[in-house]
Write a protein that holds these residues in place. Structure first.
Motif, PDB file in Angstrom:
ATOM      1  N   GLY A 105       0.813  -1.203   0.000  1.00 12.85           N
ATOM      2  CA  GLY A 105       0.000   0.000   0.000  1.00 12.85           C
ATOM      3  C   GLY A 105       0.846   1.253   0.000  1.00 12.85           C
ATOM      4  O   GLY A 105       1.978   1.242  -0.470  1.00 12.85           O
ATOM      5  N   ALA A 106       0.303   2.325   0.566  1.00 15.42           N
ATOM      6  CA  ALA A 106       1.019   3.593   0.554  1.00 15.42           C
ATOM      7  C   ALA A 106       0.560   4.462   1.706  1.00 15.42           C
ATOM      8  O   ALA A 106      -0.542   4.298   2.240  1.00 15.42           O
ATOM      9  CB  ALA A 106       0.785   4.318  -0.765  1.00 15.42           C
ATOM     10  N   HIS A 107       1.430   5.397   2.092  1.00 11.80           N
ATOM     11  CA  HIS A 107       1.051   6.397   3.083  1.00 11.80           C
ATOM     12  C   HIS A 107       1.877   7.650   2.874  1.00 11.80           C
ATOM     13  O   HIS A 107       2.983   7.612   2.340  1.00 11.80           O
ATOM     14  CB  HIS A 107       1.216   5.872   4.512  1.00 11.80           C
ATOM     15  CG  HIS A 107       2.642   5.590   4.888  1.00 11.80           C
ATOM     16  ND1 HIS A 107       3.239   4.355   4.668  1.00 11.80           N
ATOM     17  CD2 HIS A 107       3.587   6.369   5.465  1.00 11.80           C
ATOM     18  CE1 HIS A 107       4.482   4.385   5.090  1.00 11.80           C
ATOM     19  NE2 HIS A 107       4.725   5.594   5.581  1.00 11.80           N
ATOM     20  N   ALA A 108       1.315   8.777   3.292  1.00 11.09           N
ATOM     21  CA  ALA A 108       2.007  10.051   3.156  1.00 11.09           C
ATOM     22  C   ALA A 108       3.010  10.228   4.291  1.00 11.09           C
ATOM     23  O   ALA A 108       2.854   9.665   5.372  1.00 11.09           O
ATOM     24  CB  ALA A 108       0.999  11.197   3.159  1.00 11.09           C
ATOM     25  N   GLY A 109       4.041  11.008   4.030  1.00  9.05           N
ATOM     26  CA  GLY A 109       5.049  11.259   5.048  1.00  9.05           C
ATOM     27  C   GLY A 109       5.878  12.471   4.689  1.00  9.05           C
ATOM     28  O   GLY A 109       5.475  13.282   3.853  1.00  9.05           O
ATOM     29  N   LEU A 164      10.161   5.940  -2.078  1.00 10.13           N
ATOM     30  CA  LEU A 164       9.602   7.247  -1.750  1.00 10.13           C
ATOM     31  C   LEU A 164       9.338   8.033  -3.028  1.00 10.13           C
ATOM     32  O   LEU A 164      10.239   8.208  -3.851  1.00 10.13           O
ATOM     33  CB  LEU A 164      10.570   8.038  -0.863  1.00 10.13           C
ATOM     34  CG  LEU A 164      11.067   7.365   0.415  1.00 10.13           C
ATOM     35  CD1 LEU A 164      11.891   8.348   1.237  1.00 10.13           C
ATOM     36  CD2 LEU A 164       9.918   6.803   1.236  1.00 10.13           C
ATOM     37  N   VAL A 165       8.125   8.508  -3.189  1.00 13.27           N
ATOM     38  CA  VAL A 165       7.753   9.298  -4.361  1.00 13.27           C
ATOM     39  C   VAL A 165       7.923  10.775  -4.022  1.00 13.27           C
ATOM     40  O   VAL A 165       7.229  11.306  -3.150  1.00 13.27           O
ATOM     41  CB  VAL A 165       6.304   9.005  -4.796  1.00 13.27           C
ATOM     42  CG1 VAL A 165       5.944   9.852  -6.015  1.00 13.27           C
ATOM     43  CG2 VAL A 165       6.120   7.520  -5.092  1.00 13.27           C
ATOM     44  N   LEU A 166       8.841  11.442  -4.723  1.00 15.22           N
ATOM     45  CA  LEU A 166       9.103  12.866  -4.482  1.00 15.22           C
ATOM     46  C   LEU A 166       8.349  13.751  -5.458  1.00 15.22           C
ATOM     47  O   LEU A 166       8.048  14.899  -5.142  1.00 15.22           O
ATOM     48  CB  LEU A 166      10.597  13.142  -4.597  1.00 15.22           C
ATOM     49  CG  LEU A 166      11.469  13.019  -3.345  1.00 15.22           C
ATOM     50  CD1 LEU A 166      11.074  14.015  -2.286  1.00 15.22           C
ATOM     51  CD2 LEU A 166      11.455  11.609  -2.782  1.00 15.22           C
ATOM     52  N   ASN A 167       8.072  13.247  -6.641  1.00 17.50           N
ATOM     53  CA  ASN A 167       7.323  14.041  -7.622  1.00 17.50           C
ATOM     54  C   ASN A 167       6.466  13.108  -8.462  1.00 17.50           C
ATOM     55  O   ASN A 167       6.977  12.145  -9.056  1.00 17.50           O
ATOM     56  CB  ASN A 167       8.278  14.821  -8.530  1.00 17.50           C
ATOM     57  CG  ASN A 167       7.554  15.898  -9.316  1.00 17.50           C
ATOM     58  OD1 ASN A 167       6.672  16.568  -8.784  1.00 17.50           O
ATOM     59  ND2 ASN A 167       7.913  16.085 -10.582  1.00 17.50           N
ATOM     60  N   ASP A 168       5.187  13.382  -8.475  1.00 18.99           N
ATOM     61  CA  ASP A 168       4.222  12.538  -9.186  1.00 18.99           C
ATOM     62  C   ASP A 168       3.248  13.439  -9.949  1.00 18.99           C
ATOM     63  O   ASP A 168       2.039  13.449  -9.681  1.00 18.99           O
ATOM     64  CB  ASP A 168       3.486  11.661  -8.170  1.00 18.99           C
ATOM     65  CG  ASP A 168       2.582  10.623  -8.811  1.00 18.99           C
ATOM     66  OD1 ASP A 168       2.794  10.291 -10.002  1.00 18.99           O
ATOM     67  OD2 ASP A 168       1.656  10.152  -8.119  1.00 18.99           O
ATOM     68  N   PRO A 169       3.749  14.220 -10.915  1.00 20.46           N
ATOM     69  CA  PRO A 169       2.902  15.226 -11.569  1.00 20.46           C
ATOM     70  C   PRO A 169       1.754  14.642 -12.370  1.00 20.46           C
ATOM     71  O   PRO A 169       0.757  15.327 -12.611  1.00 20.46           O
ATOM     72  CB  PRO A 169       3.887  15.975 -12.478  1.00 20.46           C
ATOM     73  CG  PRO A 169       4.956  14.983 -12.763  1.00 20.46           C
ATOM     74  CD  PRO A 169       5.105  14.204 -11.493  1.00 20.46           C
ATOM     75  N   HIS A 170       1.877  13.400 -12.798  1.00 19.78           N
ATOM     76  CA  HIS A 170       0.833  12.774 -13.615  1.00 19.78           C
ATOM     77  C   HIS A 170      -0.015  11.798 -12.790  1.00 19.78           C
ATOM     78  O   HIS A 170      -0.808  11.047 -13.341  1.00 19.78           O
ATOM     79  CB  HIS A 170       1.467  12.052 -14.803  1.00 19.78           C
ATOM     80  CG  HIS A 170       2.321  12.944 -15.658  1.00 19.78           C
ATOM     81  ND1 HIS A 170       1.789  13.834 -16.556  1.00 19.78           N
ATOM     82  CD2 HIS A 170       3.671  13.103 -15.736  1.00 19.78           C
ATOM     83  CE1 HIS A 170       2.775  14.502 -17.159  1.00 19.78           C
ATOM     84  NE2 HIS A 170       3.908  14.072 -16.675  1.00 19.78           N
TER      85      HIS A 170
END
Length: 264
Positions: A15-19, A251-257
């Motif tokens: 899954g995923a979570h914000a941080g 870790l996703v730092l930029n996901d513009p799409h």
């Protein structure tokens, strides 16, 4: 300031979570010697006098600390400038070395003489990636099999082109991370990197982001951390950016799409 905090999206296989993540500041530092623009280094903006002194010594521009007559540094909108004045007996070395610097370094910027040359125009914004977190994890599982020189020596970096499903299409190794990526770009036909994503086994610096943009890659994945300037460059040009990629999380730092946001 040498660090800043960035919001991130942590992806795991489940899954995923914000941080948030503290990342290092990277900036251009121009070194001028006796009024001549000698080099631009990408560096952490701290202890710049030490950086310049060590650089002058290791470049053989001076023989001892006493050869530095004056050293001053100041910040500009484009980065930092360190101005050194060295003894007259060393001045001839500067002119000799400036004529040869563009071909004696692998970092891609040390031969640049002015801050204004660091951030060069990018012909096009990065395209949208058509891949998934699962594909990124599959590529991470497979990369070691494409690093024979690293397995033998433990001393090389790798850069790999991965297809949208995560299979590694091509990989290149080199002791220099910049060189490894340049080799990969050179090995792939123009536009081919747009068909998947690039995985690098190194930290993500400004230069690595810039090379990925020039090559038309939609997504850059690195197993180590990014610098702040790398994140800024990726965001400005729409390049999707994933860092600290491990087999269990990235870790996703930029996901513009919004390629990965759906996992939240």
């Amino acid at each position: 300031m040498t660090t800043r905090v960035e919001p991130i999206l942590v992806l795991t296989r489940d899954g995923a979570h914000a941080g948030e993540r503290t990342i290092a500041i990277e900036t251009a530092v121009a070194i001028e010697v006796n009024g001549i623009g000698y080099a631009v280094l990408m560096a952490t903006p701290a202890a710049l006098a030490d950086l310049a002194t060590g650089f002058l010594l290791t470049e053989r521009l001076i023989d001892a600390l006493a050869d530095i007559l004056d050293l001053d540094s100041f910040e500009t909108p484009a980065g930092w400038i360190v101005r050194a004045t060295v003894a007259e007996r060393c001045a001839g070395r500067i002119h000799d070395r400036v004529r040869h610097r563009t071909s004696d370094t692998a970092c891609g910027l040390c031969g640049v003489s002015g801050l204004e040359q660091v951030v060069r125009p990018v012909a096009r914004r990065a395209p949208a990636p058509h891949t998934s977190a699962t594909a990124v994890f599959l590529a991470l599982d497979a990369i070691r099999a494409h690093q024979p020189l690293t397995a033998a020596t433990g001393a090389l970096h790798a850069a790999a082109l991965c297809d949208t499903a995560g299979a590694i299409v091509a990989a290149r190794e080199d002791v220099g991370r910049h060189n490894a990526l340049d080799k990969l770009i050179g090995a792939c036909a123009p536009g081919r990197l747009a068909d998947g994503f690039v995985l690098i086994t190194s930290r993500i610096s400004f230069e690595m982001v810039d090379k990925a943009l020039v090559a038309g890659a939609p997504l850059l994945v690195g197993i180590s951390a990014p610098t702040a300037l790398a994140v800024d460059h990726a965001r400005a040009q729409g390049l999707s950016l994933v860092a600290l990629a491990r087999n269990d999380s990235v870790l996703v730092l930029n996901d513009p799409h919004h390629a990965f946001a759906a996992r939240l």
